[in-house]
Design a protein around this motif. Structure first.
Motif, PDB file in Angstrom:
ATOM      1  N   LYS A  45      25.097  62.945  62.630  1.00  0.00           N
ATOM      2  CA  LYS A  45      24.251  63.265  63.790  1.00  0.00           C
ATOM      3  C   LYS A  45      23.904  62.009  64.585  1.00  0.00           C
ATOM      4  O   LYS A  45      23.776  62.059  65.814  1.00  0.00           O
ATOM      5  CB  LYS A  45      22.982  63.993  63.338  1.00  0.00           C
ATOM      6  N   THR A  48      26.934  61.183  66.673  1.00  0.00           N
ATOM      7  CA  THR A  48      27.141  62.054  67.837  1.00  0.00           C
ATOM      8  C   THR A  48      25.993  61.956  68.850  1.00  0.00           C
ATOM      9  O   THR A  48      26.027  62.617  69.886  1.00  0.00           O
ATOM     10  CB  THR A  48      27.266  63.526  67.387  1.00  0.00           C
ATOM     11  N   GLY A  49      24.977  61.157  68.524  1.00  0.00           N
ATOM     12  CA  GLY A  49      23.872  60.946  69.469  1.00  0.00           C
ATOM     13  C   GLY A  49      22.765  61.970  69.368  1.00  0.00           C
ATOM     14  O   GLY A  49      21.865  62.000  70.194  1.00  0.00           O
ATOM     15  N   LEU A  50      22.791  62.811  68.356  1.00  0.00           N
ATOM     16  CA  LEU A  50      21.742  63.831  68.229  1.00  0.00           C
ATOM     17  C   LEU A  50      20.470  63.248  67.615  1.00  0.00           C
ATOM     18  O   LEU A  50      19.375  63.774  67.799  1.00  0.00           O
ATOM     19  CB  LEU A  50      22.232  65.011  67.373  1.00  0.00           C
ATOM     20  N   ILE A  51      20.635  62.155  66.875  1.00  0.00           N
ATOM     21  CA  ILE A  51      19.495  61.468  66.251  1.00  0.00           C
ATOM     22  C   ILE A  51      19.609  59.990  66.601  1.00  0.00           C
ATOM     23  O   ILE A  51      20.716  59.458  66.723  1.00  0.00           O
ATOM     24  CB  ILE A  51      19.517  61.622  64.711  1.00  0.00           C
ATOM     25  N   THR A  52      18.463  59.326  66.719  1.00  0.00           N
ATOM     26  CA  THR A  52      18.465  57.882  66.995  1.00  0.00           C
ATOM     27  C   THR A  52      18.306  57.132  65.680  1.00  0.00           C
ATOM     28  O   THR A  52      17.445  57.492  64.871  1.00  0.00           O
ATOM     29  CB  THR A  52      17.271  57.524  67.903  1.00  0.00           C
ATOM     30  N   ARG A  66      24.772  58.697  72.570  1.00  0.00           N
ATOM     31  CA  ARG A  66      23.622  59.213  73.311  1.00  0.00           C
ATOM     32  C   ARG A  66      23.489  58.569  74.688  1.00  0.00           C
ATOM     33  O   ARG A  66      23.017  59.191  75.634  1.00  0.00           O
ATOM     34  CB  ARG A  66      22.333  58.985  72.515  1.00  0.00           C
ATOM     35  N   ASP A  67      23.913  57.291  74.767  1.00  0.00           N
ATOM     36  CA  ASP A  67      23.684  56.552  76.007  1.00  0.00           C
ATOM     37  C   ASP A  67      24.832  56.652  77.003  1.00  0.00           C
ATOM     38  O   ASP A  67      24.696  56.212  78.142  1.00  0.00           O
ATOM     39  CB  ASP A  67      23.411  55.075  75.690  1.00  0.00           C
ATOM     40  N   ARG A  72      31.058  60.943  75.153  1.00  0.00           N
ATOM     41  CA  ARG A  72      30.957  62.268  74.519  1.00  0.00           C
ATOM     42  C   ARG A  72      32.214  63.110  74.782  1.00  0.00           C
ATOM     43  O   ARG A  72      32.442  64.117  74.135  1.00  0.00           O
ATOM     44  CB  ARG A  72      29.687  62.985  74.991  1.00  0.00           C
TER      45      ARG A  72
ATOM     46  N   ARG B 309      23.811  68.902  73.929  1.00  0.00           N
ATOM     47  CA  ARG B 309      23.590  67.453  73.769  1.00  0.00           C
ATOM     48  C   ARG B 309      24.884  66.676  73.509  1.00  0.00           C
ATOM     49  O   ARG B 309      24.939  65.468  73.768  1.00  0.00           O
ATOM     50  CB  ARG B 309      22.593  67.212  72.629  1.00  0.00           C
ATOM     51  N   THR B 310      25.917  67.330  72.983  1.00  0.00           N
ATOM     52  CA  THR B 310      27.154  66.595  72.712  1.00  0.00           C
ATOM     53  C   THR B 310      28.161  66.739  73.863  1.00  0.00           C
ATOM     54  O   THR B 310      29.290  66.278  73.763  1.00  0.00           O
ATOM     55  CB  THR B 310      27.809  67.060  71.400  1.00  0.00           C
ATOM     56  N   LEU B 311      27.727  67.395  74.952  1.00  0.00           N
ATOM     57  CA  LEU B 311      28.645  67.570  76.091  1.00  0.00           C
ATOM     58  C   LEU B 311      28.688  66.302  76.954  1.00  0.00           C
ATOM     59  O   LEU B 311      27.661  65.624  77.102  1.00  0.00           O
ATOM     60  CB  LEU B 311      28.160  68.730  76.966  1.00  0.00           C
ATOM     61  N   PRO B 312      29.845  66.023  77.544  1.00  0.00           N
ATOM     62  CA  PRO B 312      29.915  64.845  78.426  1.00  0.00           C
ATOM     63  C   PRO B 312      29.323  65.153  79.804  1.00  0.00           C
ATOM     64  O   PRO B 312      30.006  65.062  80.820  1.00  0.00           O
ATOM     65  CB  PRO B 312      31.425  64.579  78.499  1.00  0.00           C
ATOM     66  N   LYS B 449      17.196  63.949  76.556  1.00  0.00           N
ATOM     67  CA  LYS B 449      18.170  62.967  76.072  1.00  0.00           C
ATOM     68  C   LYS B 449      17.642  62.259  74.822  1.00  0.00           C
ATOM     69  O   LYS B 449      18.393  61.944  73.906  1.00  0.00           O
ATOM     70  CB  LYS B 449      18.417  61.954  77.197  1.00  0.00           C
ATOM     71  N   GLU B 452      14.993  64.243  69.296  1.00  0.00           N
ATOM     72  CA  GLU B 452      15.633  64.099  67.984  1.00  0.00           C
ATOM     73  C   GLU B 452      16.003  65.476  67.445  1.00  0.00           C
ATOM     74  O   GLU B 452      15.126  66.299  67.186  1.00  0.00           O
ATOM     75  CB  GLU B 452      14.669  63.433  67.008  1.00  0.00           C
ATOM     76  N   LEU B 453      17.294  65.725  67.289  1.00  0.00           N
ATOM     77  CA  LEU B 453      17.716  67.037  66.788  1.00  0.00           C
ATOM     78  C   LEU B 453      18.089  66.929  65.313  1.00  0.00           C
ATOM     79  O   LEU B 453      19.247  67.055  64.928  1.00  0.00           O
ATOM     80  CB  LEU B 453      18.895  67.558  67.612  1.00  0.00           C
TER      81      LEU B 453
END
Lengths: 242, 455
Positions: A45, A48-52, A66-67, A72, B309-312, B449, B452-453
């Motif tokens: 996660k 994939t940018g879902l968590i920092t 994420r950035d 992505r 969230r994972t889409l470009p 953005k 936190e998921l």
């Protein structure tokens, strides 16, 4: 290329990941093996940018997902749980995701048709996904991960919920994708899946990468006969020392 | 804020109580029936969601739990939450009346039947919802008839002058008893109702149609909006809220047909009656059709948020797509509420324009604040279907009331001085409201953005 350096993630006093470093090279299948709750999904996660992350880096082709929205586009992600927009049909979901990932309409239609036929889900594409079984949802997730033909694949327990025939099918597809120089990072807790697919294996226990190497190297290091024995030995050893 | 809100509401009631028009100053019986009707409708929806549609039920039905125990536990839950909400509201009302020295007579002749009706409402709602899903049509009709009878009987009891208040209480107690009996007698049908509801869901999920939006927006926003719109349409949220708004519009016309063009309500309020009524209805209908759906836009996605969230794609475009899916059906607010009565009353064009543009100010403000609050205070509890908690809902409403005053006070003042100036200023205010919505979406996209998921 997928590159993770000194990655840490804490939730209060609980350390979910502790200084993990690994990299996935071109055309390589890197399998993260770990017990339930070891930290595999957290690592994926973050990637994939879902968590920092609390500290450290997790980069895909040199960027943090994420950035950078364009990054992505360069990985396909298959989550552990098949959480989908259940009120959409399989076809609507795949068309939406594919279009948003930049696949042209005519190519997208062809790919959805071809892949759904191959994975024997074409007959169900006009049905809302809430009526799908877990295995059917997994197939939709797999198609979604590869729909835009990304150079990197991040797969969290890709064979969970699939029957033995499709487990075999997905495994051969993953191998086939690697032969096209895709970088694949996947997690599993099923040692036979790792045994069949892995170019390299990383064993995670309590958020720490406790062992890493090719399956052959791990067998030699531990003096055991199967990855299952390696896994049990490594995890038991790590637990004793913690 | 909760207390201030109650104080404002009660002060308004106190003010309206001085007006000698029966429609505005309803009788005690009408108030009691109104509250009873609201809580019955609320319990019906809650029972449908919690007792029949809850996905967790399949685990209970496959475990060695007696289905009637399961039904009673769900009934108690509905009963408990309704009574809790009512108790809380009553405590605040009494506190505010005493502290704020507000002159609203609340005595035992009001409180006792109210408490009894609050017991009857959840029972009647539960009964209606569970037993209207049995297989046999005869049972469905009988139950629907019984439920309608309970409601109409309550209305007659409350409005019958020949029945003393004590007799009233006994009759409501008797209704409670008979509703409980009905629930106990028909408990064997609970499992069947549940099975039929789940089966009904399975039957209607084959779709060959596609919802396509016009091509006037960028393709990414359009794709998100189409997906969002399709899901909300199939969940019947869009048809339901459009139906409510249309009914409110019909209600306005009905009030006009009752009171005529110049209702004599005294207190020099006559000329402001319809404009105030339209403004209030506009506000409430926008809350139902825009604010509430906006507030649930992110929470309803819940564990599925990984898809977006994972889409470009920029998060802003994703939220824009979600906002478009709401704005697409918002014109119904203008068509059903802002236009009919001013047109029937032959108000000048300037007023019709003012009313129409005001509706869009409400839409933009509620859309913007709603989306921002949806991302800032998401509620990922699946059992609530993304509905915000009561504090978030209330605070959002308060913020919107303040913003509405800020955006509308000057245009209204200018409109009263000069029509042209008023219309120009409301157009300017609408522009500002649209910009406000876009800026709220920008803020929300930043929060999305960073969200936190980890679930």
């Amino acid at each position: 290329m997928i590159e993770i350096k000194n990655l840490n993630k804490s939730y209060g006093t609980f350390e979910a990941l502790r200084g993990i470093s690994l990299s996935v090279d071109k055309g390589e299948i890197y399998v993260l093996l770990g017990s339930n709750g070891a930290g595999k999904t957290t690592l994926i996660k973050i990637l994939t940018g879902l968590i920092t992350p609390t500290s450290g880096t997790a980069l895909v082709d040199g960027y943090f997902a994420r950035d950078n929205k364009n990054i992505r586009r360069k990985f396909g992600y298959m989550p552990e749980h098949p959480d989908l927009y259940e009120r959409l049909t399989g076809e609507e979901f795949l068309n939406m995701m594919g279009s948003l990932k930049g696949v042209k309409e005519n190519i997208l239609t062809q790919r959805v048709r071809k892949l759904s036929k191959e994975l024997e889900i074409a007959d169900y594409l006009n049905m809302e996904m809430r009526s799908y079984s877990k295995g059917m949802k997994q197939k939709i997730l797999f198609i979604n991960a590869i729909i835009n033909d990304p150079p990197n694949l991040i797969l969290d327990e890709p064979t969970s919920g699939l029957d033995p025939r499709f487990t075999q099918d997905i495994k051969s597809r993953i191998k086939n994708l690697a032969s096209y120089k895709k970088n694949i990072l996947m997690s599993t807790h099923i040692t036979s899946v790792a045994e069949d697919l892995a170019d390299r294996v990383g064993i995670i226990e309590k958020g720490k990468l406790v062992q890493e190497g090719t399956p052959q190297e791990l067998l030699e290091k531990t003096g055991t006969n199967s990855l299952e024995d390696v896994f049990i030995e490594v995890v038991n050893h790590a637990r004793k020392n913690s | 804020m909760l207390i201030v809100g109650f104080w404002l509401t009660l002060s308004t009631i106190e003010f309206l109580a001085q007006i000698d028009e029966p429609f505005i100053n309803p009788s005690k019986a009408n108030v009691l029936f109104g509250i009873f009707f609201f809580f019955t409708a609320k319990a019906t929806t809650e029972s449908l969601e919690g007792t029949l549609r809850d996905k967790a039920l399949k685990h209970y039905f496959t475990s060695p739990i007696d289905s009637s125990s399961l039904m009673y536990s769900r009934l108690l839950k509905v009963l408990f939450y309704n009574l809790l909400l009512f108790g809380l509201a009553m405590s605040i009302v009494l506190f505010v009346i005493n502290i704020g020295n507000i002159n609203i007579p609340i005595d035992n002749s009001f409180i006792i039947p109210l408490y009894l009706l609050m017991l009857l409402a959840p029972l009647a709602g539960f009964n209606l919802s569970v037993l209207s899903h049995v297989k046999k049509r005869v049972f469905k009709i009988i139950n629907a008839f019984l439920s309608v009878q309970i409601v109409t009987f309550t209305w007659f009891v409350l409005h019958n002058d020949s029945v003393s208040s004590i007799q009233n209480h006994y009759i409501v107690l008797m209704l409670i008893g008979s509703t409980i009996t009905l629930i106990v007698v028909t408990k064997t049908y609970y499992r069947e109702s549940w099975a039929i509801t789940s089966q009904g869901i399975e039957d209607s999920n084959h779709h060959s149609y596609k919802i396509k939006l016009p091509n006037f927006i960028s393709s990414n926003i359009k794709l998100i909006a189409e997906s969002e719109f399709t899901r909300r349409w199939r969940n019947k949220q869009i048809p339901a809220s459009m139906g409510i708004v249309a009914t409110m519009g019909i209600g306005l016309v009905f009030i006009y047909s009752l009171l005529g063009p110049y209702p004599e309500i005294g207190l020099e309020m006559d000329r402001y009656f319809y404009p105030s009524l339209i403004a209030m209805t506009l506000f409430i209908s926008t809350v139902i059709h825009v604010l509430i759906p906006s507030l649930t836009l992110i929470s309803r996605d819940g564990r599925r948020l990984w898809c977006l969230r994972t889409l470009p794609t920029y998060m802003q475009k994703i939220l824009m797509g979600k906002a478009v899916s709401i704005l697409l059906t918002a014109p119904i607010i203008t068509l059903a509420i802002a236009l009919p009565v001013p047109i029937i009353l032959e108000y000048p064009l300037s007023f019709v324009l003012f009313s129409t543009i005001s509706s869009w100010i409400f839409i933009f403000l509620m859309g913007g604040v709603g989306l921002w609050a949806a991302v800032k205070f998401p509620n990922f509890d699946e059992s609530t279907r993304g509905a915000p908690d009561i504090i978030t809902m209330y605070s959002t409403m308060m913020i919107i009331i303040l913003l509405s005053v800020f955006f509308l006070a000057l245009p209204i003042y200018l409109f009263m001085l000069d029509r042209v100036l008023g219309v120009l200023s409301i157009v300017f205010a609408a522009d500002m409201a649209a910009l406000f919505m876009i800026s709220m979406i920008k803020r929300a996209s930043y929060l999305l953005k960073k969200m936190e998921l980890s679930f």
